[in-house]
Design an enzyme around this catalytic site. Structure first.
Site, PDB file in Angstrom:
ATOM      1  N   HIS A 192       6.375 -56.489  23.106  1.00  0.00           N
ATOM      2  CA  HIS A 192       6.110 -57.126  21.885  1.00  0.00           C
ATOM      3  C   HIS A 192       4.391 -57.501  21.796  1.00  0.00           C
ATOM      4  O   HIS A 192       4.047 -58.273  21.943  1.00  0.00           O
ATOM      5  CB  HIS A 192       6.657 -58.724  21.914  1.00  0.00           C
ATOM      6  N   GLU A 197      14.366 -61.379  23.338  1.00  0.00           N
ATOM      7  CA  GLU A 197      13.002 -61.055  24.237  1.00  0.00           C
ATOM      8  C   GLU A 197      12.935 -62.378  25.265  1.00  0.00           C
ATOM      9  O   GLU A 197      13.264 -63.523  24.791  1.00  0.00           O
ATOM     10  CB  GLU A 197      11.700 -61.151  23.327  1.00  0.00           C
ATOM     11  N   SER A 253      11.569 -52.871  -0.348  1.00  0.00           N
ATOM     12  CA  SER A 253      11.246 -54.058  -0.523  1.00  0.00           C
ATOM     13  C   SER A 253      12.025 -54.839  -1.754  1.00  0.00           C
ATOM     14  O   SER A 253      12.602 -53.964  -2.267  1.00  0.00           O
ATOM     15  CB  SER A 253       9.868 -54.434  -0.761  1.00  0.00           C
ATOM     16  N   ARG A 254      12.462 -55.995  -1.701  1.00  0.00           N
ATOM     17  CA  ARG A 254      12.989 -56.765  -2.609  1.00  0.00           C
ATOM     18  C   ARG A 254      12.478 -56.402  -3.874  1.00  0.00           C
ATOM     19  O   ARG A 254      13.370 -56.190  -4.951  1.00  0.00           O
ATOM     20  CB  ARG A 254      13.231 -58.367  -2.354  1.00  0.00           C
ATOM     21  N   ARG A 282      10.627 -57.857  13.749  1.00  0.00           N
ATOM     22  CA  ARG A 282      11.278 -59.002  14.651  1.00  0.00           C
ATOM     23  C   ARG A 282      12.422 -58.170  15.124  1.00  0.00           C
ATOM     24  O   ARG A 282      13.137 -57.398  14.492  1.00  0.00           O
ATOM     25  CB  ARG A 282      11.674 -60.317  13.969  1.00  0.00           C
ATOM     26  N   ASP A 305       8.870 -52.515  19.608  1.00  0.00           N
ATOM     27  CA  ASP A 305       7.929 -53.396  20.159  1.00  0.00           C
ATOM     28  C   ASP A 305       8.443 -54.874  20.397  1.00  0.00           C
ATOM     29  O   ASP A 305       8.024 -55.504  20.793  1.00  0.00           O
ATOM     30  CB  ASP A 305       6.912 -53.401  19.278  1.00  0.00           C
TER      31      ASP A 305
END
Length: 329
Positions: free
Chosen positions: A288, A270, A183-184, A241, A265
């Site tokens: 999704h 989409e 992560s950042r 996403r 997913d």
């Protein structure tokens, strides 16, 4: 920050996107509810209606509450967005114009983590292939082959360590699977090893599980370089996403054996899914459905309603997003 006012006047709200019963029936007679399932429907609302709307329920990420949409609503005070991700809402524009933005965290955390874990195991143990094998009748004539993949010899790197990332990690802990994360910034709430560099983490693990927000900062962050670093035993699971993964690079990595398999997913466009992915036997594809159970979607819808009702009753928004400069009321 403008405050939602309390008066005897009815408050005009807009349900923007798909309409579901909790959203349609969740507001009292104190509200007037308008509907626009698509951007075209929004454009067709009369100027008189658009000028009265003070709150918007954005009910799915397929519609965008961007500058072009929000600027048509001069009296808007709040956008209550369905889902934990809100890259379909221009939160920066909203903040600059005193508009509250809320999302629906927490109520979907465990559901999405369940799906992520199920998708990982289904991909590794080839459950879809095994199901088809039984249905075909082959099991009656020959033994089913051993699956190549297993959780037992895996090390998982989680891309993103927010609420859902932590819930996934808890499930992996229970399965005795080592976890690290990228992560950042390091998370104060976890003890797993933090990798500030995604490539370095991909080299150190053989499984990536992606659960970061969408948007410009994460667009195609899982690219050809990351997949190459993951290597030929590599498995990618994406429940974030579709935009987070460079889809053509993933297709090529799967075709060439750069990585072993993927469980997806979410997709870039989409509901369109690349035909090449559909033909691959080393890919599990879901439509999704991370939060798509009746109980969880109902809870998400209710939180959208509750955020709007809280604001327009003179109280604080329940779950404002980080960009919303709300200091209390």
């Amino acid at each position: 920050m403008a405050a939602g006012s309390i008066s005897s006047e009815k408050i005009d709200l807009l349900i923007y996107g798909p309409v579901r019963p909790i959203l349609e029936n969740g507001f009292s007679d104190h509200f007037i509810v308008h509907k626009a399932e698509t951007h075209g429907d929004l454009e067709r609302l009369t100027p008189a209606i658009r000028e009265k709307i003070r709150g918007v329920a954005v009910t799915y990420h397929t519609v965008r509450a961007d500058k072009g949409s929000l600027s048509q609503l001069p009296k808007i005070e709040m956008v209550a967005s369905f889902g934990v991700g809100y890259d379909h809402v221009d939160a920066k524009y909203a903040a600059e114009h005193g508009i509250i933005v809320t999302n629906t965290p927490d109520v979907l955390t465990e559901e999405v983590a369940d799906v992520a874990m199920g998708l990982l195991i289904s991909t590794l143990r080839e459950f879809i292939k095994a199901d088809r094998y039984v249905r075909s009748g082959l099991w009656q004539t020959q033994n089913y082959p051993l699956s190549v993949g297993s959780l037992r010899d895996r090390k998982v790197g989680i891309v993103g360590m927010g609420r859902i990332g932590q819930a996934i990690a808890r499930r992996l802990d229970a399965s005795l699977v080592p976890v690290v994360y990228h992560s950042r910034n390091p998370s104060k709430d976890v003890s797993y090893k933090h990798y500030p560099d995604l490539i370095e983490m991909a080299k150190a693990v053989d499984t990536l599980m992606v659960i970061v927000p969408g948007g410009a900062s994460t667009n195609k962050m899982i690219n050809a370089e990351v997949l190459k670093a993951l290597g030929p035993r590599g498995v990618l699971v994406n429940v974030a996403r579709g935009s987070v993964v460079d889809e053509p690079a993933l297709v090529q990595a799967l075709k060439s054996g750069t990585i072993l398999a993927a469980g997806l997913d979410v997709f870039a466009a989409e509901p369109t899914v690349p035909d090449e992915l559909k033909t691959m036997q080393n890919v599990v594809l879901l439509p999704h459905i991370g939060s798509a159970s009746v109980v969880t979607r109902n809870a998400m819808d209710q939180l959208v309603v509750d955020n709007l009702k809280s604001w327009f009753s003179g109280k604080a928004p329940l779950t404002p997003v980080a960009e919303t400069p709300f200091k209390g009321r």
